[in-house]
Write an enzyme that holds these catalytic residues in place. Structure first.
Site, PDB file in Angstrom:
ATOM      1  N   GLU A 210      12.483   7.318  12.262  1.00 19.18           N
ATOM      2  CA  GLU A 210      12.427   6.466  11.287  1.00 19.18           C
ATOM      3  C   GLU A 210      12.850   5.049  12.001  1.00 19.18           C
ATOM      4  O   GLU A 210      13.970   4.380  11.575  1.00 19.18           O
ATOM      5  CB  GLU A 210      13.304   6.891  10.120  1.00 19.18           C
ATOM      6  CG  GLU A 210      12.991   8.020   9.399  1.00 19.18           C
ATOM      7  CD  GLU A 210      13.998   8.401   8.350  1.00 19.18           C
ATOM      8  OE1 GLU A 210      14.876   7.716   8.239  1.00 19.18           O
ATOM      9  OE2 GLU A 210      14.080   9.498   7.738  1.00 19.18           O
ATOM     10  N   GLU A 319       7.833  17.316   7.192  1.00 21.46           N
ATOM     11  CA  GLU A 319       9.153  17.228   6.144  1.00 21.46           C
ATOM     12  C   GLU A 319       8.599  17.327   4.791  1.00 21.46           C
ATOM     13  O   GLU A 319       8.826  16.621   3.844  1.00 21.46           O
ATOM     14  CB  GLU A 319      10.151  16.160   6.244  1.00 21.46           C
ATOM     15  CG  GLU A 319      10.721  16.089   7.676  1.00 21.46           C
ATOM     16  CD  GLU A 319      11.728  15.060   7.843  1.00 21.46           C
ATOM     17  OE1 GLU A 319      12.374  14.608   6.485  1.00 21.46           O
ATOM     18  OE2 GLU A 319      12.045  14.637   9.003  1.00 21.46           O
TER      19      GLU A 319
END
Length: 752
Positions: A210, A319
């Site tokens: 991220e 995810e």
């Protein structure tokens, strides 16, 4: 701590997959004295495997199926039964993140670097190792994904500061690189070193997580990593150090969320290219986190996968879960489960198609949790991809009672799913050419239909594409005005035989008009189309073709507004001129809450000339607030324009988002959105504020009859946060990312 390099060539990683009790794997006893006898590996699938996720994934695209588990799952027999039966790939939820290894408080060794604590992760790995050692089937053992080495979140703040003290200044970049290298070296030495009991268990790592901004595709700046380096050096170095210390057969991934957003995808791809170009670095794959919502389209998913595949050799969805619909309150669970199941089916069908037809390198899908009750989305937090706590969530394949949901069967056996209730929009107009069309196809027959509505009737024009004329060819339209979804509903139906229509090239066309009373804006109407083609019957929504008896499996028409924008010009000064008085207001009536119900209300008006689109927004708001740190968390109005009305899934050159807050500060989204293209004025009133804007055309040559994409929104904010949004047309809150969510407007010469 040993500071020696790891061996660069290890034996092949153990091919670890699931450990199902139900499928023949025996769990090892808890005693450490137990000796597990070696048993020949069985590689054939049993009949009992045929309804497991791991079998279906291997069959359909040769991929693995993973699941996120926390340490608590290992003491929950029911959760572990799900893991053992269906999955062959495990990611630890938090136990391999930096805050777990580093701890809340620093423990500094003699060499001046933090001493890592692997106890919690090792306990989990020890249990997995025992499961695998006792497993007689190689395809049912568990592989492990390492998550994550470098991340701005869940890394203790003291790690970035002088003397490991968060109250002191940030260290310089050279010191931080030494800390990073030491951290990565310790992790890999522990799990792959000569003395490691876990050597070969972890087949891949998310090296960096991220690092890219959602809004502009640039580097995330709200990160202590960035505040030390101010560029991507730490990312390149992370992959350099991972390459230096990891065995060659351990795969190294970059991992991020909002991975299908076009602007962010572009930024991620640029970063991946820089990592690949770094001479000492290695990157094997892209981890698309897959924290998606119900507004995800297969087009944007496909586009993102293709873009990543141009840069890296492997893609994993790491995810995966699905946030609930924006309008889901928990009241109609079955409807939400059905909608979710078909969205998961779309995702899976896309993956299977891309792998098998386009040879896209997708190797695994990992679900972020075993069941709804234990999903991270049940709690509100600020980590990327999370939920905000304002509505119930049911994001996974098993419910809170550990029972398989329709979403499970979307992967394992879609034939068990009920028919999907499709939703389409009927625009408030009497002109079909102004409304959107929809298409469905079966074999050699297709239907193309355009629904519209007004206060008197719901009308549908249907074209049936059928090259072969049979005596029994016909098309029927069914309407349930109350959308009651039941047997014995007040069903209206009309049937037109092909022989009674004007012949068209390769088919025939018919119009259906259903008179109605008491239909209102944003209400829904049950709706279906059935085509008879010789001996074949084909329906748009009810696959059982049972429309005459029940409306339960009809699709839905959502009755939405249509804007007519007259020609005119005003001085942009925040005053309501006479020209505005002659124009009908468009109410903003679709309210969506974030932290509380919106308190503000609004209406808008629009006009156009050859230079610009003019919009007036009158907002009533008892609390004007601009304290929010993000522009969308300040009281403001937004105008969205798709000049060519392409309704694309991501912004291109003719798409615009202009935001003006109650203090007349502007912000923009779109490649042609600039301060020079916007003129704005704001006037405070006794009960709110007025915003007037002129937005210059950049792609469209405006003239009467032109159709544009159009939307108006207000952000209602209080105490630095956004209470919610109120829109004219869109219910999905996705206009910021996809022009496909905009409404539609036609430019006309005069006020109608």
């Amino acid at each position: 701590m040993r500071r020696t390099s790891l061996k660069t060539a290890l034996g092949m990683l153990m091919m670890m997959t699931s450990i199902a009790v139900l499928s023949g794997c025996e769990k090892a006893e808890t005693s450490t004295e137990q000796v597990v006898e070696t048993t020949p590996v069985q590689t054939e699938w049993d009949e009992s495997d045929k309804e497991t996720l791991r079998f279906v994934f291997d069959r359909d695209f040769g991929g693995e199926v993973g699941v996120c588990v926390p340490s608590a799952a290992f003491v929950n027999t029911t959760r572990m039964d799900i893991v053992e039966q269906h999955f062959n790939n495990v990611t630890m939820e938090n136990e391999m993140k930096p805050e777990s290894f580093l701890g809340k408080n620093p423990n500094i060794g003699e060499d001046g670097f933090p001493v890592l604590n692997f106890a919690t992760a090792d306990e989990m790995l020890s249990k997995i190792k025992k499961y695998n050692d006792a497993c007689t089937k190689e395809e049912k053992k568990l592989k492990v994904r390492g998550h994550v080495l470098v991340w701005h979140s869940q890394t203790p703040e003291w790690f970035f500061h002088e003397d490991y003290d968060a109250s002191k200044d940030y260290v310089d970049s050279e010191t931080m690189l030494a800390r990073m290298e030491n951290y990565i070296a310790q992790v890999f030495e522990h799990y792959y070193g000569e003395d490691s009991e876990f050597d070969g268990m972890i087949y891949a790592w998310d090296v960096v997580n991220e690092a890219i901004n959602d809004s502009d595709g640039n580097l995330r700046t709200d990160s202590s990593w960035f505040k030390v380096f101010y560029d991507e050096e730490f990312i390149l170095k992370a992959f350099e150090y991972a390459n230096k210390y990891a065995p060659e057969n351990v795969k190294l991934f970059y991992n991020d969320y909002n991975d299908t957003n076009a602007k962010k995808c572009e930024g991620i791809c640029k970063l991946l290219e820089k990592i690949k170009a770094h001479p000492e670095a290695r990157i094997d794959g892209m981890g698309m986190q897959g924290h998606y919502d119900m507004n995800l389209t297969t087009e944007e998913l496909e586009e993102a996968i293709r873009n990543y595949a141009k840069v890296v050799d492997e893609i994993q969805i790491t995810e995966l879960d699905l946030k609930s619909s924006n309008d889901y309150t928990g009241a109609d669970v079955d409807a939400e489960y059905q909608k979710q199941a078909y969205k998961y089916k779309d995702i899976y069908d896309t993956v299977v198609k891309l792998v098998n037809e386009e040879k896209m390198p997708i190797t695994a899908i990992v679900f972020w949790g075993t069941d709804d009750g234990n999903s991270w989305l049940q709690d509100s937090n600020s980590v990327g991809g999370s939920a905000d706590g304002t509505r119930p969530q049911c994001p996974l394949l098993f419910d809170a009672m550990y029972q398989p949901k329709p979403a499970f069967w979307a992967f394992v056996d879609p034939s068990k799913l009920p028919p999907f209730v499709q939703e389409v929009t009927a625009l408030q107009t009497k002109q079909y050419e102004l409304a959107g069309s929809y298409e469905a196809k079966k074999d050699d027959v297709r239907i193309n239909f355009t629904p519209i509505w007004n206060e008197e009737a719901v009308s549908v024009k249907v074209f049936v594409g059928d090259k072969t004329q049979d005596a029994d060819d016909e098309v029927s339209v069914f309407i349930d005005m109350k959308d009651s979804r039941k047997e014995g509903a007040a069903i209206l139906s009309q049937t037109v035989s092909r022989s009674d229509t004007d012949s068209k090239a390769n088919g025939y066309e018919a119009e259906f008009i259903f008179e109605a009373e008491d239909i209102t804006l944003f209400s829904t109407v049950g709706f279906d189309i059935r085509v008879k083609n010789g001996d074949t019957v084909f329906s748009w929504n009810d696959t059982n073709n049972n429309q005459d008896k029940s409306s339960e499996s009809y699709g839905k028409l959502i009755l939405k507004p249509y804007a007519t924008i007259p020609k005119g010009k005003v001085a942009v000064d925040g005053e309501i001129d006479a020209a505005w008085d002659a124009i009908d207001a468009m109410p903003l009536s679709i309210a969506t809450a974030e932290s509380a119900d919106p308190e503000a209300t609004a209406q808008g008006k629009a006009m156009w000339d050859e230079e610009a689109l003019y919009v007036l927004m009158e907002v009533k708001d008892p609390n004007l607030d601009v304290a929010g740190g993000e522009v969308h968390t300040q009281d403001s109005v937004e105008v969205f324009i798709d000049e060519m009305n392409n309704k694309m899934t991501s912004y291109d050159g003719d798409d615009k988002q202009y935001r003006v807050n109650c203090e007349n500060k502007a912000s923009f989204n779109g490649s042609t959105c600039t301060a020079d293209s916007l003129t704005s004025a704001v006037k405070k009133t006794e009960d709110g504020y007025i915003v007037e804007v002129a937005i210059k055309w950049t792609s469209l040559q405006p003239e009467a009859g032109k159709i544009i994409g159009f939307e108006m929104q207000i952000n209602d904010c209080k105490s630095g946060g956004r209470l919610g949004m109120v829109n004219w047309y869109d219910k999905t809150n996705t206009c910021w990312s996809t022009p496909a969510s905009f409404g539609t407007a036609v430019l006309v010469d005069t006020v109608e």
